[in-house]
Each structure stands twice: as structure tokens, then as C-alpha cells.
Design a protein around this motif. Structure first.
Motif, PDB file in Angstrom:
ATOM      1  N   LEU A  77       4.890  -7.741   1.785  1.00 19.00           N
ATOM      2  CA  LEU A  77       5.923  -7.222   0.760  1.00 19.00           C
ATOM      3  C   LEU A  77       5.330  -7.296  -0.707  1.00 19.00           C
ATOM      4  CD1 LEU A  77       9.013  -9.046   2.147  1.00 19.00           C
ATOM      5  CD2 LEU A  77       8.262  -6.567   2.585  1.00 19.00           C
ATOM      6  N   GLY A  78       3.871  -7.102  -0.935  1.00 18.12           N
ATOM      7  CA  GLY A  78       3.481  -7.144  -2.160  1.00 18.12           C
ATOM      8  C   GLY A  78       3.575  -8.330  -2.799  1.00 18.12           C
ATOM      9  N   ARG A  79       3.123  -8.280  -4.170  1.00 12.00           N
ATOM     10  CA  ARG A  79       3.080  -9.354  -5.083  1.00 12.00           C
ATOM     11  C   ARG A  79       4.615  -9.960  -5.349  1.00 12.00           C
ATOM     12  NH1 ARG A  79      -0.804  -5.982  -6.976  1.00 12.00           N
ATOM     13  NH2 ARG A  79       0.822  -5.650  -8.679  1.00 12.00           N
ATOM     14  N   PRO A  80       4.740 -11.298  -5.349  1.00 10.76           N
ATOM     15  CA  PRO A  80       6.252 -11.495  -6.015  1.00 10.76           C
ATOM     16  C   PRO A  80       6.617 -11.086  -7.365  1.00 10.76           C
ATOM     17  CG  PRO A  80       4.686 -13.422  -5.263  1.00 10.76           C
ATOM     18  CD  PRO A  80       3.891 -12.475  -5.312  1.00 10.76           C
TER      19      PRO A  80
ATOM     20  N   TRP B  97       6.182  -2.383  -5.298  1.00 12.04           N
ATOM     21  CA  TRP B  97       4.983  -2.741  -4.434  1.00 12.04           C
ATOM     22  C   TRP B  97       4.994  -1.655  -3.398  1.00 12.04           C
ATOM     23  CZ3 TRP B  97       5.972  -2.928   0.769  1.00 12.04           C
ATOM     24  CH2 TRP B  97       7.293  -3.099   1.132  1.00 12.04           C
ATOM     25  N   TRP B  98       6.049  -0.932  -2.881  1.00 11.86           N
ATOM     26  CA  TRP B  98       6.107  -0.016  -1.792  1.00 11.86           C
ATOM     27  C   TRP B  98       5.422   1.205  -2.425  1.00 11.86           C
ATOM     28  CZ3 TRP B  98       9.335   4.253  -2.550  1.00 11.86           C
ATOM     29  CH2 TRP B  98      10.122   4.018  -3.466  1.00 11.86           C
ATOM     30  N   ILE B  99       5.790   1.649  -3.660  1.00 13.71           N
ATOM     31  CA  ILE B  99       5.251   2.852  -4.332  1.00 13.71           C
ATOM     32  C   ILE B  99       3.689   2.721  -4.466  1.00 13.71           C
ATOM     33  CG2 ILE B  99       5.206   4.185  -6.515  1.00 13.71           C
ATOM     34  CD1 ILE B  99       7.937   3.353  -6.884  1.00 13.71           C
ATOM     35  N   ARG B 100       3.399   1.728  -4.733  1.00 16.61           N
ATOM     36  CA  ARG B 100       1.834   1.399  -4.815  1.00 16.61           C
ATOM     37  C   ARG B 100       1.175   1.670  -3.607  1.00 16.61           C
ATOM     38  NH1 ARG B 100       2.383  -0.210  -9.829  1.00 16.61           N
ATOM     39  NH2 ARG B 100       3.626  -2.090 -10.452  1.00 16.61           N
ATOM     40  N   ARG B 101       1.570   1.011  -2.560  1.00 13.38           N
ATOM     41  CA  ARG B 101       1.161   1.225  -1.166  1.00 13.38           C
ATOM     42  C   ARG B 101       1.165   2.620  -0.833  1.00 13.38           C
ATOM     43  NH1 ARG B 101       3.688  -2.890   1.895  1.00 13.38           N
ATOM     44  NH2 ARG B 101       2.282  -4.234   0.703  1.00 13.38           N
ATOM     45  N   LYS B 102       2.213   3.082  -0.905  1.00 10.02           N
ATOM     46  CA  LYS B 102       2.292   4.591  -0.573  1.00 10.02           C
ATOM     47  C   LYS B 102       1.436   5.594  -1.143  1.00 10.02           C
ATOM     48  CE  LYS B 102       4.943   8.241   1.510  1.00 10.02           C
ATOM     49  NZ  LYS B 102       4.975   8.293   2.902  1.00 10.02           N
ATOM     50  N   LEU B 103       1.011   5.164  -2.492  1.00 11.61           N
ATOM     51  CA  LEU B 103       0.088   5.957  -3.129  1.00 11.61           C
ATOM     52  C   LEU B 103      -1.423   6.003  -2.532  1.00 11.61           C
ATOM     53  CD1 LEU B 103       1.466   5.574  -6.781  1.00 11.61           C
ATOM     54  CD2 LEU B 103       1.351   7.517  -5.487  1.00 11.61           C
ATOM     55  N   GLU B 104      -1.417   4.535  -2.580  1.00 12.45           N
ATOM     56  CA  GLU B 104      -2.753   4.214  -1.827  1.00 12.45           C
ATOM     57  C   GLU B 104      -3.207   4.618  -0.455  1.00 12.45           C
ATOM     58  OE1 GLU B 104      -4.466  -0.162  -0.621  1.00 12.45           O
ATOM     59  OE2 GLU B 104      -3.931  -0.220  -2.646  1.00 12.45           O
ATOM     60  N   LYS B 105      -2.123   4.344   0.283  1.00 15.73           N
ATOM     61  CA  LYS B 105      -2.316   4.854   1.990  1.00 15.73           C
ATOM     62  C   LYS B 105      -2.531   6.116   2.142  1.00 15.73           C
ATOM     63  CE  LYS B 105       0.132   4.494   6.264  1.00 15.73           C
ATOM     64  NZ  LYS B 105       1.574   4.142   6.738  1.00 15.73           N
ATOM     65  N   GLU B 106      -1.726   7.163   1.346  1.00 12.74           N
ATOM     66  CA  GLU B 106      -1.581   8.391   1.603  1.00 12.74           C
ATOM     67  C   GLU B 106      -2.631   9.304   0.447  1.00 12.74           C
ATOM     68  OE1 GLU B 106       1.971  10.373   2.414  1.00 12.74           O
ATOM     69  OE2 GLU B 106       2.531   8.543   3.690  1.00 12.74           O
ATOM     70  N   ASP B 107      -3.269   8.240  -0.306  1.00 16.39           N
ATOM     71  CA  ASP B 107      -4.039   9.060  -1.272  1.00 16.39           C
ATOM     72  C   ASP B 107      -3.638  10.013  -2.266  1.00 16.39           C
ATOM     73  OD1 ASP B 107      -6.509   9.149  -2.779  1.00 16.39           O
ATOM     74  OD2 ASP B 107      -7.593  10.481  -1.473  1.00 16.39           O
TER      75      ASP B 107
END
Length: 126
Positions: free
Chosen positions: A32-35, A40-50
Motif C-alpha cells: 500500500l505504498g509509503r505511510p 501511491w497507487w498513481i505512482r505504481r500505475k505510472l511505473e508499472k505501465e511506463d
């Protein structure tokens, strides 16, 4: 408890059919990202899908600066490498002048000779 509501039944039947088996991340804790990081979910989506195109221009240019040696890895010839670096510097200059984001983020240009020296070292040319 003999009562099973509609949702519980749907979950149970899907489990019995194996629809929850072998999913990515199965058996791993949910990240669930950093406290305190609500995005966090936006950053993960940007990273995962480049999704670099979804970044503000200044941040995309900073990423390009960060990755410049990877970009130059397959380049053959000093002049071609110099052109790539100069093009990035031109786009950085343009972005610094325009500043389309609400919060201006200025990016420093690359030192062409410094980047070329590192590229040459990596290529075994120095």
C-alpha cells in the motif's frame, strides 16, 4: 450460520471455479505504498505501465536526464551521441522557458562534454 448472501455466494462460486487462483501477487502482502502517501497507487500505475507521457514535462525531462546513459548505450559515434544530448538540452531549455505546470520546476541542462566522457568510458573508448 446458514445464511449466505448474494455477494458471499458469488465469491464462493468464483473460488470454486478457480478464478482467484494464480493471480499476480498471490500469497504476497498487499503493498500500500509509503505511510502518508495518498497517491501511491498513481505512482505504481505510472511505473508499472511506463506511462512517461502522463508525467508533467519537467518530470519527464528529469527522467530522460537520469536515463541518458541508457539512451546512449547503443549509439555508435560521438556525433550521434552529441546530437541526442543536445536535443535533450534544447527540450529542457524550451520547457524552462514555457513552464506550463502550475508549479514551475526548472531542470538544469546536461553538460555535454561530461555526459560524452561518461558515455565514452562506458563504451571503452577512453
Amino acid at each position: 450460520m446458514g445464511f449466505e448472501n448474494w455477494i458471499d455466494r458469488q465469491i464462493r462460486e468464483a473460488t470454486e471455479r478457480g478464478e482467484f487462483s494464480n493471480l499476480p501477487g498471490e500469497g504476497k502482502p498487499v503493498d500500500l505504498g509509503r505511510p502518508g502517501d495518498d497517491e501511491w497507487w498513481i505512482r505504481r500505475k505510472l511505473e508499472k505501465e511506463d506511462l512517461r507521457g502522463a508525467m508533467p514535462t519537467s518530470l519527464a525531462l528529469r527522467r530522460e536526464k537520469q536515463d541518458i546513459q541508457q539512451t546512449l548505450a547503443d549509439v555508435r559515434g560521438v556525433e550521434a551521441a552529441r546530437e541526442i544530448i543536445a536535443d535533450l538540452n534544447d527540450r529542457i531549455r524550451d520547457a524552462n522557458v514555457r513552464q506550463t505546470e502550475r508549479v514551475p520546476i526548472f531542470t538544469r541542462e546536461l553538460d555535454i562534454e561530461e555526459v560524452l566522457a561518461e558515455w565514452m568510458r562506458r563504451q571503452g573508448l577512453s
